[in-house]
Design a protein around this motif. Sequence first.
Motif, mmCIF file in Angstrom:
data_model
loop_
_atom_site.group_PDB
_atom_site.id
_atom_site.type_symbol
_atom_site.label_atom_id
_atom_site.label_comp_id
_atom_site.label_asym_id
_atom_site.label_seq_id
_atom_site.Cartn_x
_atom_site.Cartn_y
_atom_site.Cartn_z
ATOM 1 N N SER A 177 40.090 -41.435 -46.972
ATOM 2 C CA SER A 177 40.147 -40.068 -46.460
ATOM 3 C C SER A 177 39.403 -39.965 -45.135
ATOM 4 O O SER A 177 38.581 -40.805 -44.789
ATOM 5 C CB SER A 177 39.550 -39.090 -47.478
ATOM 6 N N THR A 178 39.708 -38.887 -44.398
ATOM 7 C CA THR A 178 39.021 -38.607 -43.144
ATOM 8 C C THR A 178 37.814 -37.734 -43.446
ATOM 9 O O THR A 178 37.951 -36.668 -44.057
ATOM 10 C CB THR A 178 39.955 -37.878 -42.169
ATOM 11 N N PHE A 179 36.638 -38.157 -43.024
ATOM 12 C CA PHE A 179 35.411 -37.404 -43.299
ATOM 13 C C PHE A 179 34.971 -36.723 -42.011
ATOM 14 O O PHE A 179 34.702 -37.380 -41.006
ATOM 15 C CB PHE A 179 34.315 -38.327 -43.821
ATOM 16 N N ILE A 180 34.897 -35.390 -42.047
ATOM 17 C CA ILE A 180 34.550 -34.586 -40.875
ATOM 18 C C ILE A 180 33.240 -33.876 -41.164
ATOM 19 O O ILE A 180 33.144 -33.096 -42.104
ATOM 20 C CB ILE A 180 35.651 -33.562 -40.551
ATOM 21 N N SER A 181 32.218 -34.154 -40.388
ATOM 22 C CA SER A 181 30.898 -33.564 -40.605
ATOM 23 C C SER A 181 30.570 -32.609 -39.464
ATOM 24 O O SER A 181 30.580 -32.995 -38.291
ATOM 25 C CB SER A 181 29.832 -34.663 -40.688
ATOM 26 N N VAL A 182 30.292 -31.341 -39.807
ATOM 27 C CA VAL A 182 29.985 -30.336 -38.789
ATOM 28 C C VAL A 182 28.729 -29.569 -39.171
ATOM 29 O O VAL A 182 28.340 -29.517 -40.335
ATOM 30 C CB VAL A 182 31.145 -29.334 -38.598
ATOM 31 N N SER A 183 28.090 -28.971 -38.166
ATOM 32 C CA SER A 183 26.956 -28.081 -38.376
ATOM 33 C C SER A 183 27.139 -26.891 -37.440
ATOM 34 O O SER A 183 28.124 -26.813 -36.688
ATOM 35 C CB SER A 183 25.642 -28.805 -38.079
ATOM 36 N N LYS A 204 42.581 -27.192 -38.652
ATOM 37 C CA LYS A 204 43.842 -27.776 -38.198
ATOM 38 C C LYS A 204 43.731 -29.294 -38.116
ATOM 39 O O LYS A 204 44.655 -30.030 -38.512
ATOM 40 C CB LYS A 204 44.220 -27.191 -36.834
ATOM 41 N N LEU A 205 42.589 -29.769 -37.618
ATOM 42 C CA LEU A 205 42.351 -31.203 -37.543
ATOM 43 C C LEU A 205 42.304 -31.814 -38.939
ATOM 44 O O LEU A 205 42.883 -32.876 -39.191
ATOM 45 C CB LEU A 205 41.031 -31.463 -36.816
ATOM 46 N N LYS A 210 44.791 -35.260 -43.358
ATOM 47 C CA LYS A 210 44.563 -35.292 -44.807
ATOM 48 C C LYS A 210 45.127 -36.574 -45.429
ATOM 49 O O LYS A 210 46.083 -37.147 -44.882
ATOM 50 C CB LYS A 210 45.162 -34.049 -45.458
ATOM 51 N N PRO A 211 44.532 -37.020 -46.564
ATOM 52 C CA PRO A 211 43.422 -36.383 -47.257
ATOM 53 C C PRO A 211 42.143 -36.409 -46.419
ATOM 54 O O PRO A 211 41.831 -37.413 -45.791
ATOM 55 C CB PRO A 211 43.275 -37.196 -48.533
ATOM 56 N N SER A 212 41.432 -35.277 -46.432
ATOM 57 C CA SER A 212 40.250 -35.164 -45.587
ATOM 58 C C SER A 212 39.163 -34.355 -46.285
ATOM 59 O O SER A 212 39.432 -33.597 -47.219
ATOM 60 C CB SER A 212 40.610 -34.519 -44.248
ATOM 61 N N ILE A 213 37.941 -34.530 -45.809
ATOM 62 C CA ILE A 213 36.775 -33.818 -46.326
ATOM 63 C C ILE A 213 36.058 -33.185 -45.139
ATOM 64 O O ILE A 213 35.745 -33.867 -44.159
ATOM 65 C CB ILE A 213 35.809 -34.773 -47.052
ATOM 66 N N ILE A 214 35.822 -31.874 -45.222
ATOM 67 C CA ILE A 214 35.011 -31.187 -44.220
ATOM 68 C C ILE A 214 33.629 -30.967 -44.827
ATOM 69 O O ILE A 214 33.486 -30.225 -45.799
ATOM 70 C CB ILE A 214 35.623 -29.836 -43.814
ATOM 71 N N VAL A 255 42.716 -31.122 -48.625
ATOM 72 C CA VAL A 255 41.500 -30.874 -47.836
ATOM 73 C C VAL A 255 40.403 -30.349 -48.761
ATOM 74 O O VAL A 255 40.608 -29.377 -49.487
ATOM 75 C CB VAL A 255 41.751 -29.850 -46.712
ATOM 76 N N LEU A 256 39.243 -31.008 -48.770
ATOM 77 C CA LEU A 256 38.093 -30.565 -49.549
ATOM 78 C C LEU A 256 37.020 -30.071 -48.601
ATOM 79 O O LEU A 256 36.691 -30.741 -47.628
ATOM 80 C CB LEU A 256 37.532 -31.710 -50.390
ATOM 81 N N ILE A 257 36.493 -28.871 -48.874
ATOM 82 C CA ILE A 257 35.364 -28.348 -48.102
ATOM 83 C C ILE A 257 34.100 -28.577 -48.918
ATOM 84 O O ILE A 257 33.964 -28.053 -50.028
ATOM 85 C CB ILE A 257 35.530 -26.851 -47.766
#
Length: 426
Positions: A177-183, A204-205, A210-214, A255-257
């Motif tokens: 999966s794509t792991f997206i880390s934000v603050s 959107k990204l 996906k499959p992706s994790i924000i 997509v998992l938040i």
Amino acid sequence: MNTSLKLKKAISFFTRAIEQDNKRNYEYALHMYLEGVQLLIEVSRYEGNSDYSREVILNKCSHYLDRAERLKTYLLKINYQADISSKPSETEDVETKLLQGKMEGVIVETDCAVTWSDVVNLEDVKKTLEEAVILPLKFPQIFTGMRKTWKGILLFGPPGTGKSLLAKALASEAKASTFISVSSSDIVSKLFGDSEKMVKNLFKLARSRKPSIIFIDEVDSLCSSRSSTESDATRRIKTEFLVQMDGVTSNNDGVLILGATNIPWALDAGIRRRFEKRIYVPLPNEIVRYYMFRFHIGDTPNDINDRDLRELAKLTDMYSGADINILVRDATMQPIRKILAATHFHRVTGQCPTNPSVILDDLLTPCRSKSPDAIPMDWQQVPSDKLIEPLVTMDDMRRALVSSKATVTAQDLRRYDAFQSSFGLE
């Protein structure tokens, strides 16, 4: 840079921004406003701030960010009029691509050094994350009908209990999966005021990869409870999050938040509802603290036995995993301090520091001045390949205990227990 210096620098940025704003040097003023806002956001995340102080700081951020938004709108309008050949659709497309390009920077490489084994205990949390992320990736055919994957998971608990470490381990385990880390700084400061556009492009990204994790660290800084005193910019960010997480037009399949917060009671009720699983990450109990001490001491040369580890576990009630990490690090520095303070060394036999397979009998280690074979010298006279560091002892641990205190109070725990009782999941 410590918190007080960041605050002084932020004030300096705002002072210069206002001066240039009054002089109609809007481009420079915009830059100064945004630099100051970014520093204030970092200050607001300092764990020593009270809820009131955090609210005051974030209100200041919103005030200056509103002015930055107006300047941004004005400058875009001026630039558009200066270039009448540019079509609005082309301008919008370029801006969208620019925003998406900036969002690419928050994608975390899944080839991460942190794994599940680095997270001591928290087995229930690991199983929930495996159920929500790892299993659907490996066996997608079994998650059909009412058996759907969780769309949102909130990790809450005292600071230093391993919430961010769990996210890093998940990034490593979920290789497919794509792991997206934000603050908050990724959302607020990088958009020149157009924060809701950044939120939209973030999701959107995630949908395109996906499959992706924000993963949203300190989610409370972005999605705190709405109030009549907050700015329009802050309200728009929250509204966009609500729409993107669970709106009529949003399709977040795959997509998992994943959110993490130390103050879950500050979250907006709508955001809290969208985190379907709310998991309490508690302080470690005595048994877990025993394993944490053993894990952190690791292969550092020491003479600490199992009984010492159990004693340390008993003495550190209310300590978080991060507190224990700091305590052990402080204790492991004691041998270094002994080397710096030593006035005498004596010769010992041991493994060569640069080649462990070789045994030498002329190595040097600190000793007392009254030792029979003591040689008067300081650390600067010891050859770099002849030094043997003293062992970490239980006395070193006790000395570190005096200076390294727990950062969580009993009052804090009562608030977490109350939230867990009202909104958490067992």
